[in-house]
Motif scaffolding. Structure first.
Motif, PDB file in Angstrom:
ATOM      1  N   GLU A 139     -70.304  -8.181 -27.406  1.00 38.80           N
ATOM      2  CA  GLU A 139     -69.292  -8.964 -26.709  1.00 38.80           C
ATOM      3  C   GLU A 139     -68.193  -8.062 -26.165  1.00 38.80           C
ATOM      4  N   ILE A 140     -67.745  -8.364 -24.965  1.00 36.98           N
ATOM      5  CA  ILE A 140     -66.577  -7.721 -24.377  1.00 36.98           C
ATOM      6  C   ILE A 140     -65.561  -8.796 -24.052  1.00 36.98           C
ATOM      7  N   GLY A 141     -64.307  -8.529 -24.338  1.00 29.62           N
ATOM      8  CA  GLY A 141     -63.275  -9.535 -24.125  1.00 29.62           C
ATOM      9  C   GLY A 141     -61.975  -8.909 -23.652  1.00 29.62           C
ATOM     10  N   ALA A 142     -61.141  -9.730 -23.039  1.00 30.91           N
ATOM     11  CA  ALA A 142     -59.858  -9.251 -22.532  1.00 30.91           C
ATOM     12  C   ALA A 142     -58.855 -10.383 -22.559  1.00 30.91           C
ATOM     13  N   ARG A 143     -57.580 -10.015 -22.557  1.00 24.60           N
ATOM     14  CA  ARG A 143     -56.510 -10.987 -22.502  1.00 24.60           C
ATOM     15  C   ARG A 143     -55.338 -10.361 -21.770  1.00 24.60           C
ATOM     16  N   SER A 144     -54.522 -11.212 -21.117  1.00 22.08           N
ATOM     17  CA  SER A 144     -53.398 -10.700 -20.348  1.00 22.08           C
ATOM     18  C   SER A 144     -52.298 -11.748 -20.309  1.00 22.08           C
ATOM     19  N   ARG A 145     -51.062 -11.272 -20.207  1.00 25.54           N
ATOM     20  CA  ARG A 145     -49.909 -12.151 -20.098  1.00 25.54           C
ATOM     21  C   ARG A 145     -49.815 -12.713 -18.690  1.00 25.54           C
ATOM     22  N   ILE A 146     -49.491 -14.019 -18.554  1.00 28.04           N
ATOM     23  CA  ILE A 146     -49.343 -14.627 -17.239  1.00 28.04           C
ATOM     24  C   ILE A 146     -48.024 -14.200 -16.602  1.00 28.04           C
ATOM     25  N   HIS A 147     -46.919 -14.394 -17.311  1.00 33.39           N
ATOM     26  CA  HIS A 147     -45.625 -13.985 -16.784  1.00 33.39           C
ATOM     27  C   HIS A 147     -44.624 -13.981 -17.924  1.00 33.39           C
ATOM     28  N   GLY A 148     -43.567 -13.194 -17.756  1.00 39.08           N
ATOM     29  CA  GLY A 148     -42.464 -13.192 -18.699  1.00 39.08           C
ATOM     30  C   GLY A 148     -42.828 -12.633 -20.056  1.00 39.08           C
ATOM     31  N   GLY A 149     -41.817 -12.246 -20.827  1.00 33.30           N
ATOM     32  CA  GLY A 149     -42.022 -11.789 -22.186  1.00 33.30           C
ATOM     33  C   GLY A 149     -42.708 -10.442 -22.262  1.00 33.30           C
ATOM     34  N   PRO A 150     -42.926  -9.944 -23.473  1.00 32.34           N
ATOM     35  CA  PRO A 150     -43.580  -8.642 -23.635  1.00 32.34           C
ATOM     36  C   PRO A 150     -45.050  -8.704 -23.236  1.00 32.34           C
ATOM     37  N   ASP A 151     -45.525  -7.610 -22.654  1.00 32.70           N
ATOM     38  CA  ASP A 151     -46.915  -7.543 -22.208  1.00 32.70           C
ATOM     39  C   ASP A 151     -47.821  -7.324 -23.419  1.00 32.70           C
ATOM     40  N   ARG A 152     -48.743  -8.264 -23.655  1.00 31.88           N
ATOM     41  CA  ARG A 152     -49.687  -8.136 -24.761  1.00 31.88           C
ATOM     42  C   ARG A 152     -51.121  -7.985 -24.250  1.00 31.88           C
ATOM     43  N   SER A 153     -51.295  -7.409 -23.086  1.00 34.09           N
ATOM     44  CA  SER A 153     -52.625  -7.234 -22.509  1.00 34.09           C
ATOM     45  C   SER A 153     -53.487  -6.379 -23.427  1.00 34.09           C
ATOM     46  N   ALA A 154     -54.760  -6.714 -23.497  1.00 33.08           N
ATOM     47  CA  ALA A 154     -55.686  -5.967 -24.350  1.00 33.08           C
ATOM     48  C   ALA A 154     -57.109  -6.172 -23.840  1.00 33.08           C
ATOM     49  N   ASN A 157     -53.367 -20.454 -21.326  1.00 37.86           N
ATOM     50  CA  ASN A 157     -52.295 -21.164 -22.027  1.00 37.86           C
ATOM     51  C   ASN A 157     -51.061 -21.178 -21.133  1.00 37.86           C
ATOM     52  N   ILE A 158     -50.744 -22.342 -20.607  1.00 39.73           N
ATOM     53  CA  ILE A 158     -49.583 -22.509 -19.738  1.00 39.73           C
ATOM     54  C   ILE A 158     -48.414 -22.956 -20.599  1.00 39.73           C
ATOM     55  N   GLY A 159     -47.432 -22.115 -20.755  1.00 42.90           N
ATOM     56  CA  GLY A 159     -46.341 -22.399 -21.668  1.00 42.90           C
ATOM     57  C   GLY A 159     -46.698 -21.893 -23.054  1.00 42.90           C
ATOM     58  N   ARG A 160     -46.382 -22.690 -24.054  1.00 42.17           N
ATOM     59  CA  ARG A 160     -46.651 -22.295 -25.441  1.00 42.17           C
ATOM     60  C   ARG A 160     -47.246 -23.485 -26.195  1.00 42.17           C
ATOM     61  N   PHE A 161     -48.551 -23.620 -26.109  1.00 43.20           N
ATOM     62  CA  PHE A 161     -49.236 -24.670 -26.855  1.00 43.20           C
ATOM     63  C   PHE A 161     -49.296 -24.282 -28.328  1.00 43.20           C
ATOM     64  N   THR A 162     -49.055 -25.261 -29.192  1.00 41.26           N
ATOM     65  CA  THR A 162     -49.191 -25.053 -30.632  1.00 41.26           C
ATOM     66  C   THR A 162     -50.052 -26.165 -31.227  1.00 41.26           C
TER      67      THR A 162
END
Length: 504
Positions: free
Chosen positions: A446-461, A382-387
């Motif tokens: 299933e194994i999954g992961a997510r990470s913040r690209i840049h800026g803002g609070p880190d929500r990696s999991a 997600n580049i930017g903030r898609f809604t």
């Protein structure tokens, strides 16, 4: 000396008959089959001295005639047993009129003033789900017994016209439910959300079938489908839109263009009950935003399916915005693949429910050789903030279909393992789906992961999830779900649930 003319005439008659049978055999071949040879009749050449015609001309050239007192084109009246064990039809909750998927004589229909024949019937069906579930998100633990009842009534008028309604009388899309709360202690006790609300009510039909006199020989373009009422709007596999809205849609199907085997165009207008945003808590109530849309889907000569969806949302309470989605689904050898690009572009500034961004998605899967087991690998960025243009409160985020770690269960307050905000984020899931006992049960890891690209609070999991489903009898399904996830700054989260579903 006897003449050979009768013999030659009979020979030409037999040759013409054999040529016609050859032509019919080729014409009956499934469209997906590839012929390895072509008969003279199929090639449209001459057999002997008799030209072989095709299509309607072949029928007119070889008119049906009685042979031995029987019409050769008449279907046999003899009952031929089906070459498989009979499976008894499941009885729905209630039905009236001709039984759904039943057998026996069809009741006479009713002719409308427009010439259409109606054969009304009504079917009431649905499912009941009950679950014990507990979730600890690292800050709060929830344990509950939740229930959900989905009822659907289908008034079938003809093969193309129907009126359908749906209800959820035991719970609500916002998370309210009927059952019992065990934790937290301050919420312990019985919960109830008995309600008479209709979640769906719409009519759909086909103009060419409702007024058959417009096109008696079916040679024009009056086969136009339409639907009107409160119904599901689901675009780009739920990424661009996934909500129940008040809407009218008009569809023109079976269009052909160079390089396109089939093109379907749909225009839509939604006028109420639109919920905008990504279910991030800012605003989850419907209001009277309007949606204009043009949707296109095509099967191409490149053996793939393309879709292009364009939406414009006008909102007196929020920002106006444009939305677009494009996708391609195809196979590369044994690899199944889908690629999607979705964008949201506000006309003015951003708001809590309208963002500017581009969401990319890739879905890859493969059936393992010698088995029905499936391996899949799905990713998003997600580049930017898609809604989303419209998203129901029980549908999770736009990447809800990435895997079981991103997908909501749709009842109670059981959360989503990796369901945090996807703003400026990357994510992936790797899963293995096993089919056991034929198709009666399945097991998913299933194994999954997510990470913040840049800026803002880190929500990696990062998380691990498992699901087991088993059909019991012909109406019941047992489902077990479990997960554990490690979240940046929130610690570990875990959840477990056991669900029983009855279909009727």
């Amino acid at each position: 000396m006897k003449s050979n003319k009768p013999v030659a005439r009979r020979r030409r008659t037999w040759l013409a008959t054999l040529a016609l049978l050859g032509h019919m055999a080729v014409a009956a071949e499934p469209s997906g089959a590839v012929a390895t040879s072509q008969t003279p009749a199929a090639a449209g050449v001459r057999t002997g001295d008799t030209p072989v015609t095709e299509g309607r001309d072949a029928v007119e050239f070889h008119p049906a005639r009685a042979l031995n007192g029987e019409d050769p084109w008449r279907l046999s009246d003899k009952r031929v047993p089906y070459p498989a064990a009979r499976v008894d039809r499941l009885q729905p909750l209630f039905e009236a009129g001709d039984p759904f998927l039943g057998n026996g004589p069809i009741r006479p229909g009713l002719e409308t003033p427009f010439g259409q024949m109606l054969q009304p019937s009504f079917l009431l069906f649905g499912s009941f789900r009950t679950a014990l579930q507990t979730l600890d998100d690292g800050q709060k633990r929830i344990s509950e017994w939740a229930n959900r009842l989905d009822l659907h009534g289908n008034l079938h008028l003809s093969g193309t016209e129907r009126l359908l309604f749906s209800m959820r009388p035991l719970d609500h899309r916002s998370g309210r439910y009927s059952g019992y709360s065990f934790e937290p202690d301050d919420e312990r006790g019985w919960q109830e959300d008995f309600n008479p609300r209709l979640t769906q009510l719409f009519f759909e039909g086909d103009l060419g079938e409702i007024v058959p006199g417009l096109d008696p020989d079916d040679s024009h373009t009056y086969d136009i489908g339409f639907s009107v009422g409160r119904q599901t709007l689901r675009l780009q596999d739920g990424m661009l839109a996934n909500d129940i809205v008040d809407m009218v849609g008009i569809t023109r199907n079976s269009l052909t263009l160079p390089g396109l085997a089939n093109l379907r165009l749909t225009g839509l207008y939604a006028w109420d009950h639109v919920i905008r945003g990504n279910n991030e808590g800012a605003y989850t109530k419907p209001h009277s935003a309007t949606v204009l849309g043009l949707l296109a889907q095509a099967d191409t000569a490149l053996d793939n399916t393309l879709s292009l969806d364009l939406l414009y949302v006008r909102d007196s309470h929020d920002e106006n915005a444009w939305y677009a989605g494009v996708s391609s689904t195809q196979r590369f050898g044994a690899l199944n693949s889908t690629f999607r690009i979705n964008a949201s572009i506000p006309e003015g500034g951003r708001s809590p429910t309208v963002g500017r961004g581009v969401l990319l998605l890739s879905q890859l899967s493969r059936t393992l050789p010698g088995s029905d087991h499936l391996v899949y690998f799905n990713t998003f960025g997600n580049i930017g903030r898609f809604t989303s243009a419209a998203r129901g409160p029980d549908q999770g985020s736009p990447v809800a279909n990435l895997g079981i770690l991103y997908n909501p269960v749709g009842m109670g307050r059981y959360g989503i393992p990796l369901g945090q905000s996807i703003e400026d984020s990357l994510g992936a899931t790797l899963g293995y789906q096993m089919f056991l006992d034929g198709i009666d049960s399945q097991l998913i890891f299933e194994i999954g992961a997510r990470s913040r690209i840049h800026g803002g609070p880190d929500r990696s999991a990062i998380g691990f999830g498992a699901r087991y489903q088993r059909a019991i009898g012909r109406r019941h399904v047992l489902r077990l779900d479990a997960f554990q996830a490690g979240q940046e700054r929130l610690g570990f989260a875990y959840g477990f649930r056991m669900e029983w579903m009855v279909k009727f």
